[in-house]
Write an enzyme that holds these catalytic residues in place. Structure first.
Site, PDB file in Angstrom:
ATOM      1  N   LYS A  56       0.836  -1.211   0.000  1.00  0.00           N
ATOM      2  CA  LYS A  56       0.000   0.000   0.000  1.00  0.00           C
ATOM      3  C   LYS A  56       0.870   1.260   0.000  1.00  0.00           C
ATOM      4  O   LYS A  56       0.539   2.269  -0.637  1.00  0.00           O
ATOM      5  CB  LYS A  56      -0.960  -0.009   1.193  1.00  0.00           C
ATOM      6  CG  LYS A  56      -1.843   1.242   1.289  1.00  0.00           C
ATOM      7  CD  LYS A  56      -2.689   1.424   0.040  1.00  0.00           C
ATOM      8  CE  LYS A  56      -3.692   2.523  -0.004  1.00  0.00           C
ATOM      9  NZ  LYS A  56      -3.592   3.699   0.758  1.00  0.00           N
ATOM     10  N   GLU A 116       0.547   6.715  -6.686  1.00  0.00           N
ATOM     11  CA  GLU A 116      -0.555   7.709  -6.687  1.00  0.00           C
ATOM     12  C   GLU A 116       0.014   9.143  -6.762  1.00  0.00           C
ATOM     13  O   GLU A 116      -0.476   9.978  -7.525  1.00  0.00           O
ATOM     14  CB  GLU A 116      -1.345   7.483  -5.393  1.00  0.00           C
ATOM     15  CG  GLU A 116      -2.554   8.322  -5.157  1.00  0.00           C
ATOM     16  CD  GLU A 116      -3.188   7.902  -3.812  1.00  0.00           C
ATOM     17  OE1 GLU A 116      -3.767   6.803  -3.739  1.00  0.00           O
ATOM     18  OE2 GLU A 116      -3.083   8.659  -2.831  1.00  0.00           O
TER      19      GLU A 116
HETATM   20  N1  LIG Z   1      -9.632   8.679   3.686  1.00  0.00           N
HETATM   21  C1  LIG Z   1      -9.048   7.931   2.734  1.00  0.00           C
HETATM   22  O1  LIG Z   1      -9.204   8.158   1.528  1.00  0.00           O
HETATM   23  C2  LIG Z   1      -8.206   6.759   3.117  1.00  0.00           C
HETATM   24  C3  LIG Z   1      -7.787   6.568   4.418  1.00  0.00           C
HETATM   25  N2  LIG Z   1      -7.013   5.475   4.720  1.00  0.00           N
HETATM   26  C4  LIG Z   1      -6.526   5.257   6.065  1.00  0.00           C
HETATM   27  O2  LIG Z   1      -7.589   4.741   6.876  1.00  0.00           O
HETATM   28  C5  LIG Z   1      -7.428   5.168   8.234  1.00  0.00           C
HETATM   29  C6  LIG Z   1      -8.685   5.928   8.665  1.00  0.00           C
HETATM   30  O3  LIG Z   1      -8.853   6.993   7.762  1.00  0.00           O
HETATM   31  P1  LIG Z   1     -10.189   7.881   7.722  1.00  0.00           P
HETATM   32  O4  LIG Z   1     -11.379   7.046   7.969  1.00  0.00           O
HETATM   33  O5  LIG Z   1     -10.093   8.670   6.472  1.00  0.00           O
HETATM   34  O6  LIG Z   1      -9.943   8.832   8.984  1.00  0.00           O
HETATM   35  P2  LIG Z   1     -11.036   9.689   9.785  1.00  0.00           P
HETATM   36  O7  LIG Z   1     -10.272  10.780  10.419  1.00  0.00           O
HETATM   37  O8  LIG Z   1     -12.174  10.031   8.899  1.00  0.00           O
HETATM   38  O9  LIG Z   1     -11.555   8.662  10.893  1.00  0.00           O
HETATM   39  C7  LIG Z   1     -10.773   8.187  11.935  1.00  0.00           C
HETATM   40  C8  LIG Z   1     -11.691   7.806  13.073  1.00  0.00           C
HETATM   41  O10 LIG Z   1     -10.926   7.166  14.087  1.00  0.00           O
HETATM   42  C9  LIG Z   1     -11.391   7.634  15.331  1.00  0.00           C
HETATM   43  N3  LIG Z   1     -10.342   7.421  16.309  1.00  0.00           N
HETATM   44  C10 LIG Z   1      -9.156   8.067  16.430  1.00  0.00           C
HETATM   45  N4  LIG Z   1      -8.447   7.561  17.441  1.00  0.00           N
HETATM   46  C11 LIG Z   1      -9.184   6.551  17.963  1.00  0.00           C
HETATM   47  C12 LIG Z   1      -8.995   5.632  19.042  1.00  0.00           C
HETATM   48  N5  LIG Z   1      -7.872   5.640  19.768  1.00  0.00           N
HETATM   49  N6  LIG Z   1      -9.990   4.755  19.321  1.00  0.00           N
HETATM   50  C13 LIG Z   1     -11.130   4.749  18.592  1.00  0.00           C
HETATM   51  N7  LIG Z   1     -11.372   5.594  17.574  1.00  0.00           N
HETATM   52  C14 LIG Z   1     -10.406   6.475  17.253  1.00  0.00           C
HETATM   53  C15 LIG Z   1     -11.741   9.081  15.100  1.00  0.00           C
HETATM   54  O11 LIG Z   1     -12.621   9.583  16.096  1.00  0.00           O
HETATM   55  C16 LIG Z   1     -12.368   9.013  13.710  1.00  0.00           C
HETATM   56  O12 LIG Z   1     -13.764   8.787  13.765  1.00  0.00           O
HETATM   57  C17 LIG Z   1      -6.169   6.043   8.241  1.00  0.00           C
HETATM   58  O13 LIG Z   1      -5.052   5.265   8.577  1.00  0.00           O
HETATM   59  C18 LIG Z   1      -6.065   6.515   6.808  1.00  0.00           C
HETATM   60  O14 LIG Z   1      -4.739   6.875   6.431  1.00  0.00           O
HETATM   61  C19 LIG Z   1      -6.664   4.537   3.791  1.00  0.00           C
HETATM   62  C20 LIG Z   1      -7.064   4.677   2.499  1.00  0.00           C
HETATM   63  C21 LIG Z   1      -7.850   5.809   2.051  1.00  0.00           C
HETATM   64  O1  LIG Z   2      -4.167   6.186   1.124  1.00  0.00           O
HETATM   65  C1  LIG Z   2      -4.867   7.048   0.635  1.00  0.00           C
HETATM   66  C2  LIG Z   2      -5.341   6.960  -0.760  1.00  0.00           C
HETATM   67  O2  LIG Z   2      -4.848   5.834  -1.401  1.00  0.00           O
HETATM   68  C3  LIG Z   2      -5.236   8.204   1.498  1.00  0.00           C
HETATM   69  O3  LIG Z   2      -6.155   9.075   0.878  1.00  0.00           O
HETATM   70  C4  LIG Z   2      -3.990   8.921   1.924  1.00  0.00           C
HETATM   71  O4  LIG Z   2      -4.331   9.939   2.848  1.00  0.00           O
HETATM   72  C5  LIG Z   2      -3.258   9.526   0.719  1.00  0.00           C
HETATM   73  O5  LIG Z   2      -1.957   9.920   1.072  1.00  0.00           O
HETATM   74  P1  LIG Z   2      -1.607  11.471   1.329  1.00  0.00           P
HETATM   75  O6  LIG Z   2      -2.503  11.933   2.473  1.00  0.00           O
HETATM   76  O7  LIG Z   2      -0.153  11.499   1.674  1.00  0.00           O
HETATM   77  O8  LIG Z   2      -1.936  12.210   0.042  1.00  0.00           O
END
Ligand SMILES: NC(=O)C1=CN([C@@H]2O[C@H](COP(=O)(O)OP(=O)(O)OC[C@H]3O[C@@H](n4cnc5c(N)ncnc54)[C@H](O)[C@@H]3O)[C@@H](O)[C@H]2O)C=CC1
Ligand SMILES: O=C(CO)[C@H](O)[C@H](O)COP(=O)(O)O
Length: 299
Positions: A169, A176
């Site tokens: 990833k 990306e």
């Molecule tokens: N948003 C995207 O496009 C993508 C995100 N990711 C990854 O997925 C993961 C989550 O990303 P998102 O959902 O976008 O983030 P987000 O910020 O939307 O959601 C994270 C959630 O985790 C909760 N949280 C934080 N600390 C916590 C804890 N200790 N215990 C329980 N809940 C907790 C927060 O309250 C929040 O609801 C990250 O590692 C991100 O890098 C991966 C691929 C794509």
């Molecule tokens: O993993 C992802 C998409 O594939 C997340 O959107 C990630 O946050 C992208 O990386 P960056 O925040 O460094 O642009």
């Protein structure tokens, strides 16, 4: 399957909803009560704490973490630790650094799967692409949930041992960065170049059969449609950067040349100077020094 989901943000809610839609039972926890309420509205059993979540799961626990990468993962695993044993499986679906995942896999009492997740919030409808590292038996155990959360059986795969899912990833994200940079450069030349072009139209035509069609190009088309051909008020500043930095660090360590990914990362950092890049300003002043070229001055 009965699944515990911890972290119910943009991505975690999709894990919940797609698992429920496939007939799995979900227990959901987040530090944010509103996020828990949203998951409960979708049909998950709300948990008031990690202890509560664990109590509601059966003897063989299946838990998916979707919290931000870094400290939140370690804190959550610490809280889970005393409740887990070798029959349990924990998935980390976030963008964790692969070496952290190797360390966590070694110390976690449960089988640990590091799962790179791609597709973003659009995955709600389509499903994600999931790159999974860790023990085969744990991957097989989780397969019904992976089938549900991914685009289907072809949308997930076991990459190899602990760390390999997040490693793949990480490099996906490097790709990306470079793809975003190259689309950016092409559209910049079209925008600055000799014809007065409608960039939404260009992107749309390219998306229909051109060699360079892609989802990112569809997102370019959407951006021009929603922001205008000059991108309106979108600022010259790109956030993020951790996964691209890890990719470049790994390339340096492995002595594999990645000039495009490195340049894309450098451009991203370069976008963050509040008052213009010092190096560009010095280059401009040096052109005056050696050639008496005009120096554009700021207000
Ligand atoms: N948003 C995207 O496009 C993508 C995100 N990711 C990854 O997925 C993961 C989550 O990303 P998102 O959902 O976008 O983030 P987000 O910020 O939307 O959601 C994270 C959630 O985790 C909760 N949280 C934080 N600390 C916590 C804890 N200790 N215990 C329980 N809940 C907790 C927060 O309250 C929040 O609801 C990250 O590692 C991100 O890098 C991966 C691929 C794509
Ligand atoms: O993993 C992802 C998409 O594939 C997340 O959107 C990630 O946050 C992208 O990386 P960056 O925040 O460094 O642009």
């Amino acid at each position: 399957m009965q699944l515990g989901v911890i972290g119910l943000g943009r991505m975690g809610q999709i894990v919940v909803e797609r698992s429920l839609a496939a007939g799995h039972d979900v227990v959901a926890f987040d530090l944010d009560e509103e996020a828990v309420a949203t998951a409960a509205d979708a049909g998950a059993a709300p948990a008031a704490s990690i202890d509560d979540l664990v109590d509601r799961l059966g003897a063989e626990k299946r838990i998916w973490l979707m919290v931000p990468a870094g400290e939140a993962v370690d804190v959550t695993l610490e809280e889970l630790e005393t409740h887990l044993d070798g029959d349990d499986v924990v998935v980390d679906g976030g963008n964790s650094y692969f070496e952290d995942s190797v360390r966590r896999a070694e110390s976690c009492p449960a089988a640990y799967l590091d799962c790179g997740t791609s597709g973003g919030p659009a995955g709600a409808e389509l499903g994600f692409s999931l790159m999974v590292g860790g023990p085969q038996w744990a991957y097989d155990e989780f397969e019904p949930v992976f089938d549900a959360v991914a685009t289907g059986p072809d949308g997930h795969g076991r990459m190899g041992p602990a760390g390999s899912g997040h490693y793949v990833k990480m490099i996906h994200n490097g790709v990306e960065y470079a793809l975003m940079q190259t689309y950016g450069e092409g559209f910049e030349l079209l925008h600055e170049g000799r014809y007065d072009l409608d960039l939404e139209n260009v992107a749309s035509v390219w998306n229909n059969g051109a060699v360079i069609r892609s989802w990112l190009l569809e997102l370019c088309e959407e951006a021009f449609r929603e922001e205008g051909t000059d991108l309106g008020t979108v600022a010259d500043r790109i956030e993020g950067g951790s996964t691209g930095t890890w990719t470049v660090q790994e390339a340096l360590e492995q002595e594999v040349p990645l000039p495009l990914i490195y340049t894309a990362l450098a451009e991203r950092f370069g976008s963050r100077a509040d008052d213009g890049r010092f190096s560009r300003r010095l280059a401009s002043r040096l052109r005056y020094g050696f050639g008496r070229h005009e120096v554009p001055r700021r207000e």
